[in-house]
Design a protein around this motif. Structure first.
Motif: not given
Length: 309
Positions: A212, A224, A227, A242
């Motif tokens: 991501r 974030e 997501w 992440t």
């Protein structure tokens, strides 16, 4: 599930993360900083000038995040396809750190804009060769110029950051130039073992899963914090992770006194999370490679992604 694992201390260690402007590079730099390391972060986009990618993230931003996390972030504008730039970087490390370098994270890429998802005879040749230059030649220039710092010390860790572990490398990625770059970088981690291990230096190739990154979040129209809304657009996004996850993998390797056990291996963040016990920011442990092996390439199309987090 909460993340309670304390990372190893890298206080006093000096790291170089190339291609650290954004994405995995930024995540790895910040996590090294959180462990206390001094981190040189390189890239082509500064607050004064953007690279041809024309994205807003800068190396100064990354360096500030490293320092805020607890380390020392040092931004250095460097085009790793230009040998003189890399030589100047090494000279700066020699001058400022007496040549000490403990960790090299080789993460340059910047080739997405040159990739066309076409067979080679239909692919623009100049673009394809540019992708090879950005994605592979940059690594070779960096290794040629930077590795003497580690060899001279007789210790250290080299992480060649790629896309896909051995499971993915057995499968064609859909276009030759992209596939060639990523398989070659994976191979670098293995070849370097033969050249570096006699000098006490460990080398691995390391891949994130479904990352991501800033650009990927924009592509899915999420942040974030939101997501999971992207899963409606692409069910495979459910296994995403992440950039901090691969960062914690690098920290775990760098802090392992027995890291040479991994030398020459092609590793994933998920695989190392199982071994070392670290998690992603949300406390999960995504295992993207295992999930794709079962659900996408294998015989479990209805596999529950929760079983792989």
């Amino acid at each position: 599930m909460t993340d309670t694992l304390q990372p190893p201390s890298l206080r006093g260690c000096v790291a170089l993360v190339t291609g650290a402007t954004r994405g995995a590079g930024r995540g790895m730099a910040v996590e090294l900083g959180a462990a206390g390391a001094t981190v040189y972060v390189t890239g082509r986009t500064t607050r004064a000038e953007r690279s041809e990618l024309d994205r807003p993230e800068t190396i100064e931003d990354t360096a500030d995040l490293v320092t805020a996390a607890g380390g020392v972030g040092i931004p250095v504008r460097c085009d790793h396809t230009v040998p003189a730039d890399v030589r100047a970087l090494v000279e700066r490390i020699e001058a400022e750190r007496d040549g000490r370098l403990d960790v090299l994270v080789d993460d340059t890429w910047g080739g997405d804009q040159w990739i066309e998802w076409k067979p080679i005879w239909e692919h623009d040749l100049d673009k394809g060769l540019r992708a090879l230059r950005n994605g592979l030649e940059s690594h070779l220039i960096t290794l040629h110029t930077v590795l003497p710092l580690l060899v001279r010390r007789g210790a250290g860790l080299v992480c060649e950051i790629t896309d896909g572990d051995d499971m993915f490398n057995e499968r064609y990625r859909g276009t030759m130039f992209f596939d060639m770059v990523k398989v070659a970088i994976t191979r670098l981690g293995k070849m370097l073992h033969d050249e570096l291990s006699p000098h006490g230096v460990t080398s691995v190739s390391l891949t994130p899963g479904f990352l991501r990154s800033e650009e990927m979040l924009e592509h899915f129209g999420v942040t974030e914090q939101t997501w999971r809304e992207g899963i409606a657009k692409d069910k495979w996004f459910a296994i995403s992770e992440t950039p901090h996850y691969i960062g914690r993998a690098v920290v775990a390797l760098a802090g392992d006194p027995d890291v040479s056990r991994w030398s020459g291996r092609a590793l994933s963040a998920g695989q190392l999370a199982r071994h070392y016990g670290f998690t992603d920011l949300d406390g999960s442990r995504p295992e993207a490679s295992r999930f794709f092996a079962d659900a996408y390439f294998g015989d479990k199309p209805d596999a529950d992604v929760a079983d792989y987090r």
